[in-house]
Scaffold this active site. Structure first.
Site, PDB file in Angstrom:
ATOM      1  N   ILE A 117      43.660  46.475  45.538  1.00 43.46           N
ATOM      2  CA  ILE A 117      44.001  45.038  45.566  1.00 43.46           C
ATOM      3  C   ILE A 117      45.446  44.822  45.997  1.00 43.46           C
ATOM      4  CG2 ILE A 117      42.241  44.279  43.922  1.00 43.46           C
ATOM      5  CD1 ILE A 117      44.426  44.293  41.727  1.00 43.46           C
ATOM      6  N   TYR A 126      49.899  47.029  28.200  1.00 48.72           N
ATOM      7  CA  TYR A 126      48.684  46.451  28.800  1.00 48.72           C
ATOM      8  C   TYR A 126      48.682  44.933  28.664  1.00 48.72           C
ATOM      9  CZ  TYR A 126      43.918  44.655  28.934  1.00 48.72           C
ATOM     10  OH  TYR A 126      42.804  43.879  29.191  1.00 48.72           O
ATOM     11  N   SER A 127      48.837  44.445  27.429  1.00 46.70           N
ATOM     12  CA  SER A 127      48.711  42.990  27.249  1.00 46.70           C
ATOM     13  C   SER A 127      49.877  42.261  27.912  1.00 46.70           C
ATOM     14  CB  SER A 127      48.581  42.619  25.776  1.00 46.70           C
ATOM     15  OG  SER A 127      49.619  43.154  25.002  1.00 46.70           O
ATOM     16  N   ALA A 164      39.742  43.562  38.623  1.00 43.72           N
ATOM     17  CA  ALA A 164      40.415  44.857  38.799  1.00 43.72           C
ATOM     18  C   ALA A 164      41.681  44.940  37.953  1.00 43.72           C
ATOM     19  CB  ALA A 164      40.771  45.068  40.274  1.00 43.72           C
ATOM     20  N   LEU A 212      36.358  51.965  22.091  1.00 43.70           N
ATOM     21  CA  LEU A 212      35.846  52.324  20.765  1.00 43.70           C
ATOM     22  C   LEU A 212      34.330  52.580  20.742  1.00 43.70           C
ATOM     23  CD1 LEU A 212      36.559  52.647  17.694  1.00 43.70           C
ATOM     24  CD2 LEU A 212      35.805  50.280  17.439  1.00 43.70           C
ATOM     25  N   ASN A 240      36.913  41.464  22.850  1.00 46.02           N
ATOM     26  CA  ASN A 240      36.428  42.829  23.133  1.00 46.02           C
ATOM     27  C   ASN A 240      34.978  42.837  23.586  1.00 46.02           C
ATOM     28  OD1 ASN A 240      38.824  43.281  21.380  1.00 46.02           O
ATOM     29  ND2 ASN A 240      38.199  45.413  21.613  1.00 46.02           N
ATOM     30  N   GLU A 289      44.222  39.566  24.261  1.00 49.79           N
ATOM     31  CA  GLU A 289      45.380  40.317  23.754  1.00 49.79           C
ATOM     32  C   GLU A 289      46.710  39.671  24.128  1.00 49.79           C
ATOM     33  OE1 GLU A 289      45.335  44.524  23.966  1.00 49.79           O
ATOM     34  OE2 GLU A 289      43.184  44.662  23.679  1.00 49.79           O
ATOM     35  N   ARG A 296      47.628  53.889  16.412  1.00 51.46           N
ATOM     36  CA  ARG A 296      48.129  53.523  17.751  1.00 51.46           C
ATOM     37  C   ARG A 296      49.476  52.823  17.566  1.00 51.46           C
ATOM     38  NH1 ARG A 296      44.196  49.497  20.940  1.00 51.46           N
ATOM     39  NH2 ARG A 296      43.280  51.383  21.786  1.00 51.46           N
TER      40      ARG A 296
HETATM   41  P1  NAD Z   1      37.586  48.934  33.631  1.00 51.73           P
HETATM   42  O1  NAD Z   1      38.805  49.750  33.358  1.00 51.73           O
HETATM   43  O2  NAD Z   1      36.264  49.424  33.177  1.00 51.73           O
HETATM   44  O3  NAD Z   1      37.463  48.673  35.205  1.00 51.73           O
HETATM   45  C1  NAD Z   1      38.559  48.318  35.995  1.00 51.73           C
HETATM   46  C2  NAD Z   1      38.154  48.457  37.454  1.00 51.73           C
HETATM   47  O4  NAD Z   1      39.266  48.063  38.279  1.00 51.73           O
HETATM   48  C3  NAD Z   1      37.787  49.892  37.860  1.00 51.73           C
HETATM   49  O5  NAD Z   1      36.601  49.897  38.627  1.00 51.73           O
HETATM   50  C4  NAD Z   1      38.979  50.341  38.685  1.00 51.73           C
HETATM   51  O6  NAD Z   1      38.639  51.310  39.674  1.00 51.73           O
HETATM   52  C5  NAD Z   1      39.418  49.031  39.311  1.00 51.73           C
HETATM   53  N1  NAD Z   1      40.834  49.022  39.710  1.00 51.73           N
HETATM   54  C6  NAD Z   1      41.910  49.351  38.956  1.00 51.73           C
HETATM   55  N2  NAD Z   1      43.042  49.233  39.684  1.00 51.73           N
HETATM   56  C7  NAD Z   1      42.665  48.796  40.914  1.00 51.73           C
HETATM   57  C8  NAD Z   1      43.373  48.463  42.096  1.00 51.73           C
HETATM   58  N3  NAD Z   1      44.706  48.572  42.178  1.00 51.73           N
HETATM   59  N4  NAD Z   1      42.668  48.021  43.164  1.00 51.73           N
HETATM   60  C9  NAD Z   1      41.318  47.917  43.119  1.00 51.73           C
HETATM   61  N5  NAD Z   1      40.598  48.231  42.021  1.00 51.73           N
HETATM   62  C10 NAD Z   1      41.262  48.670  40.940  1.00 51.73           C
HETATM   63  O7  NAD Z   1      37.913  47.498  33.040  1.00 51.73           O
HETATM   64  P2  NAD Z   1      36.947  46.448  32.312  1.00 51.73           P
HETATM   65  O8  NAD Z   1      36.863  46.782  30.893  1.00 51.73           O
HETATM   66  O9  NAD Z   1      35.735  46.294  33.128  1.00 51.73           O
HETATM   67  O10 NAD Z   1      37.864  45.136  32.436  1.00 51.73           O
HETATM   68  C11 NAD Z   1      37.781  44.303  33.589  1.00 51.73           C
HETATM   69  C12 NAD Z   1      38.744  43.160  33.429  1.00 51.73           C
HETATM   70  O11 NAD Z   1      38.432  42.430  32.255  1.00 51.73           O
HETATM   71  C13 NAD Z   1      40.206  43.599  33.269  1.00 51.73           C
HETATM   72  O12 NAD Z   1      41.007  42.713  33.982  1.00 51.73           O
HETATM   73  C14 NAD Z   1      40.462  43.497  31.772  1.00 51.73           C
HETATM   74  O13 NAD Z   1      41.806  43.225  31.519  1.00 51.73           O
HETATM   75  C15 NAD Z   1      39.568  42.327  31.406  1.00 51.73           C
HETATM   76  N6  NAD Z   1      39.063  42.308  30.028  1.00 51.73           N
HETATM   77  C16 NAD Z   1      38.439  43.413  29.509  1.00 51.73           C
HETATM   78  C17 NAD Z   1      37.896  43.354  28.231  1.00 51.73           C
HETATM   79  C18 NAD Z   1      37.179  44.530  27.605  1.00 51.73           C
HETATM   80  O14 NAD Z   1      36.835  44.474  26.433  1.00 51.73           O
HETATM   81  N7  NAD Z   1      36.902  45.594  28.331  1.00 51.73           N
HETATM   82  C19 NAD Z   1      38.009  42.169  27.491  1.00 51.73           C
HETATM   83  C20 NAD Z   1      38.666  41.074  28.053  1.00 51.73           C
HETATM   84  C21 NAD Z   1      39.172  41.160  29.333  1.00 51.73           C
HETATM   85  O1  DAU Z   2      40.528  42.223  23.231  1.00 49.85           O
HETATM   86  C1  DAU Z   2      40.180  42.484  24.547  1.00 49.85           C
HETATM   87  C2  DAU Z   2      40.612  43.887  24.905  1.00 49.85           C
HETATM   88  O2  DAU Z   2      39.727  44.762  24.235  1.00 49.85           O
HETATM   89  C3  DAU Z   2      40.592  44.161  26.399  1.00 49.85           C
HETATM   90  O3  DAU Z   2      41.543  43.335  27.023  1.00 49.85           O
HETATM   91  C4  DAU Z   2      40.918  45.625  26.684  1.00 49.85           C
HETATM   92  O4  DAU Z   2      40.793  45.878  28.066  1.00 49.85           O
HETATM   93  C5  DAU Z   2      39.948  46.484  25.925  1.00 49.85           C
HETATM   94  O5  DAU Z   2      40.269  47.838  26.105  1.00 49.85           O
HETATM   95  C6  DAU Z   2      39.950  46.132  24.443  1.00 49.85           C
HETATM   96  O6  DAU Z   2      41.206  46.533  23.838  1.00 49.85           O
HETATM   97  P1  DAU Z   2      41.251  47.240  22.386  1.00 49.85           P
HETATM   98  O7  DAU Z   2      42.494  48.002  22.282  1.00 49.85           O
HETATM   99  O8  DAU Z   2      40.922  46.258  21.327  1.00 49.85           O
HETATM  100  O9  DAU Z   2      39.960  48.206  22.556  1.00 49.85           O
HETATM  101  P2  DAU Z   2      39.685  49.730  22.137  1.00 49.85           P
HETATM  102  O10 DAU Z   2      38.227  49.967  22.360  1.00 49.85           O
HETATM  103  O11 DAU Z   2      40.650  50.660  22.757  1.00 49.85           O
HETATM  104  O12 DAU Z   2      39.963  49.700  20.570  1.00 49.85           O
HETATM  105  C7  DAU Z   2      39.256  48.827  19.710  1.00 49.85           C
HETATM  106  C8  DAU Z   2      39.793  49.056  18.319  1.00 49.85           C
HETATM  107  O13 DAU Z   2      39.400  50.365  17.867  1.00 49.85           O
HETATM  108  C9  DAU Z   2      41.303  49.024  18.227  1.00 49.85           C
HETATM  109  O14 DAU Z   2      41.679  48.446  16.983  1.00 49.85           O
HETATM  110  C10 DAU Z   2      41.710  50.501  18.246  1.00 49.85           C
HETATM  111  C11 DAU Z   2      40.542  51.178  17.557  1.00 49.85           C
HETATM  112  N1  DAU Z   2      40.225  52.537  18.021  1.00 49.85           N
HETATM  113  C12 DAU Z   2      40.037  52.743  19.341  1.00 49.85           C
HETATM  114  C13 DAU Z   2      39.749  53.991  19.824  1.00 49.85           C
HETATM  115  C14 DAU Z   2      39.550  54.228  21.304  1.00 49.85           C
HETATM  116  C15 DAU Z   2      40.096  53.572  17.100  1.00 49.85           C
HETATM  117  O15 DAU Z   2      40.229  53.368  15.880  1.00 49.85           O
HETATM  118  N2  DAU Z   2      39.774  54.820  17.567  1.00 49.85           N
HETATM  119  C16 DAU Z   2      39.605  55.076  18.906  1.00 49.85           C
HETATM  120  O16 DAU Z   2      39.336  56.242  19.285  1.00 49.85           O
END
Ligand code: NAD
Ligand code: DAU
Length: 369
Positions: free
Chosen positions: A64, A161-162, A86, A201, A190, A137, A306
């Site tokens: 991107i 990240y956030s 992304a 998680l 999440n 976040e 963490r």
């Molecule tokens: P993910 O890490 O599974 O996927 C991210 C994707 O972006 C991957 O396919 C990666 O290859 C691509 N990417 C990273 N850098 C790039 C770049 N420079 N150019 C092109 N592609 C690139 O993430 P996800 O969990 O699917 O999250 C997607 C979006 O949603 C993110 O913006 C994240 O902040 C947001 N989000 C995630 C959660 C969650 O719980 N996972 C919750 C709320 C918001």
């Molecule tokens: O709230 C939305 C966010 O949720 C997204 O923006 C992020 O992309 C996504 O990764 C997620 O962030 P968290 O940090 O909340 O998710 P994670 O799954 O890493 O962790 C969830 C909770 O579990 C957090 O309190 C940390 C805890 N944890 C996580 C892992 C990986 C553990 O206790 N053990 C673990 O091994």
């Protein structure tokens, strides 16, 4: 390829939520095409898009931050809608290596905004929409009795990240305010569901139960997250595209707050029950304590917390409910049951994405804990 059908550009469409969005959207809209732009980082995988009709979904391997590439894709495909997933998305990785988060989330989002402005706003302009997918976040951490996050809450990001997502939200807002780019943003809680990389998680705990590996609980396990099935997040994004007002932000969540330890209890219970119900699982996963009746709870291991760990997130979804008609379809019980079943049925997928470099990172991650 240009066509009369509407074409969307989906960035990060080979990642967890992006791939689920692509699948849901193509199933709902037979008249649409999607171009996926993805750099295929460790979190992105072509397998996440396997089985999709290539006539309806074109994959472009690219970054991107390549503004010229994005401009070319917008022009060549006549794209008027961009959905931006992304990102670098894992908090733990942002603590061990923040630079990649600034590059992808801040510089990357700005590159897309510049391309969209150039292509959509030059001359008399064309109708368009830039949808930015963000996170709860950015609002920081809640105390036990604080009300859930509203869209008007102050930004107080606590992790690299956030903070990088907060910066990207501000850039999106500024491009609307200053240049009149038609943007919407969703800040979601999440997610869990199919194709989630086993570092987060829920899939990490599922896969570790099957491998008989420790289930690492950070701190006291009482941090709270608001869990939402990924299909419901994707529905919310589509509603924001259809009904969201340009310049507005919508919080999307499940009204489903749970402490981490409860999530782990439910997963271990679900895996134990699956093994009890299906005798074919024990020979497939002989290292799992579910295979010999000990039960997966025996794998729980409390590890060092963490750094900067946010205590509680919770979303107030009333604006999305009233303006977009947003309502989750899955309960946590139905969503988790489907997710456990998906990981049991898709062992080749999670084995393939967990390659050597990922396992090295994971071991390094827990070495000091
Ligand atoms: P993910 O890490 O599974 O996927 C991210 C994707 O972006 C991957 O396919 C990666 O290859 C691509 N990417 C990273 N850098 C790039 C770049 N420079 N150019 C092109 N592609 C690139 O993430 P996800 O969990 O699917 O999250 C997607 C979006 O949603 C993110 O913006 C994240 O902040 C947001 N989000 C995630 C959660 C969650 O719980 N996972 C919750 C709320 C918001
Ligand atoms: O709230 C939305 C966010 O949720 C997204 O923006 C992020 O992309 C996504 O990764 C997620 O962030 P968290 O940090 O909340 O998710 P994670 O799954 O890493 O962790 C969830 C909770 O579990 C957090 O309190 C940390 C805890 N944890 C996580 C892992 C990986 C553990 O206790 N053990 C673990 O091994």
């Amino acid at each position: 390829m240009s066509t009369d059908r509407q074409t969307l550009l989906v960035t990060g469409g080979a990642g967890f939520i992006g791939a689920n969005f692509v699948r849901q959207r193509l199933a709902q809209r037979s008249d649409e095409r999607i171009v996926v732009l993805d750099a295929l980082t460790y979190a992105g995988n072509r397998r996440n898009l396997a089985g999709i009709d290539p006539d309806r979904c074109e994959f472009v391997h690219g970054d991107i931050r390549d503004t010229a590439l994005v401009e070319r894709l917008l022009r060549e495909h006549g794209i008027r809608t961009l959905v931006h997933f992304a990102a670098e998305s894992h908090v733990d990785r942002s603590i061990s290596g923040p630079d990649a988060f600034i590059d992808a989330n801040v510089i990357g989002t700005h590159s897309l905004l510049k391309a969209a402005r150039t292509v959509w706003l030059s001359g008399s302009g064309v109708p368009h929409r830039f949808h930015h997918v963000s996170t709860d976040e950015v609002y920081g951490s809640l105390g036990p009795h604080d009300p859930p996050f509203e869209e008007t809450n102050q930004y107080q990001p606590n992790s690299p990240y956030s903070a990088s997502k907060a910066a990207s939200d501000h850039l999106v807002r500024a491009y609307h305010h200053t240049f009149h780019l038609e943007v919407t943003t969703t800040n979601c809680s999440n997610n869990y569901g199919p194709f989630q990389f086993p570092e987060k998680l829920i899939p990490l705990m599922l896969v570790n139960c099957l491998h008989g590996r420790p289930l690492p609980i950070y701190g006291d396990g009482m941090n709270i997250r608001d869990w939402l099935h990924v299909d419901d997040h994707c529905r919310g994004i589509t509603l924001a595209l259809e009904k969201g007002r340009p310049g507005e932000v919508y919080n999307i969540g499940g009204e489903n707050e749970r402490p981490n330890i409860e999530i782990v209890q439910r997963i271990t219970g679900a895996i134990d029950a699956a093994f009890a119900a299906d005798p074919s699982l024990a020979p497939r996963f002989p290292s799992s304590p579910a295979a010999d009746g000990r039960g997966c709870w025996s794998l729980v291991t409390y590890v060092k917390d963490r750094p900067g760990h946010d205590r509680r997130y919770a979303i107030d979804p009333r604006k999305a409910q009233s303006e977009l008609g947003y309502r989750p379809h899955e309960t946590f019980e139905t969503g988790l049951a489907k997710t456990v079943a998906w990981y049991l049925a898709n062992e080749p997928w999670w084995r393939a994405v967990m390659d050597g470099s990922y396992r090295d990172w994971l071991e390094h991650q827990y070495a000091g804990r």
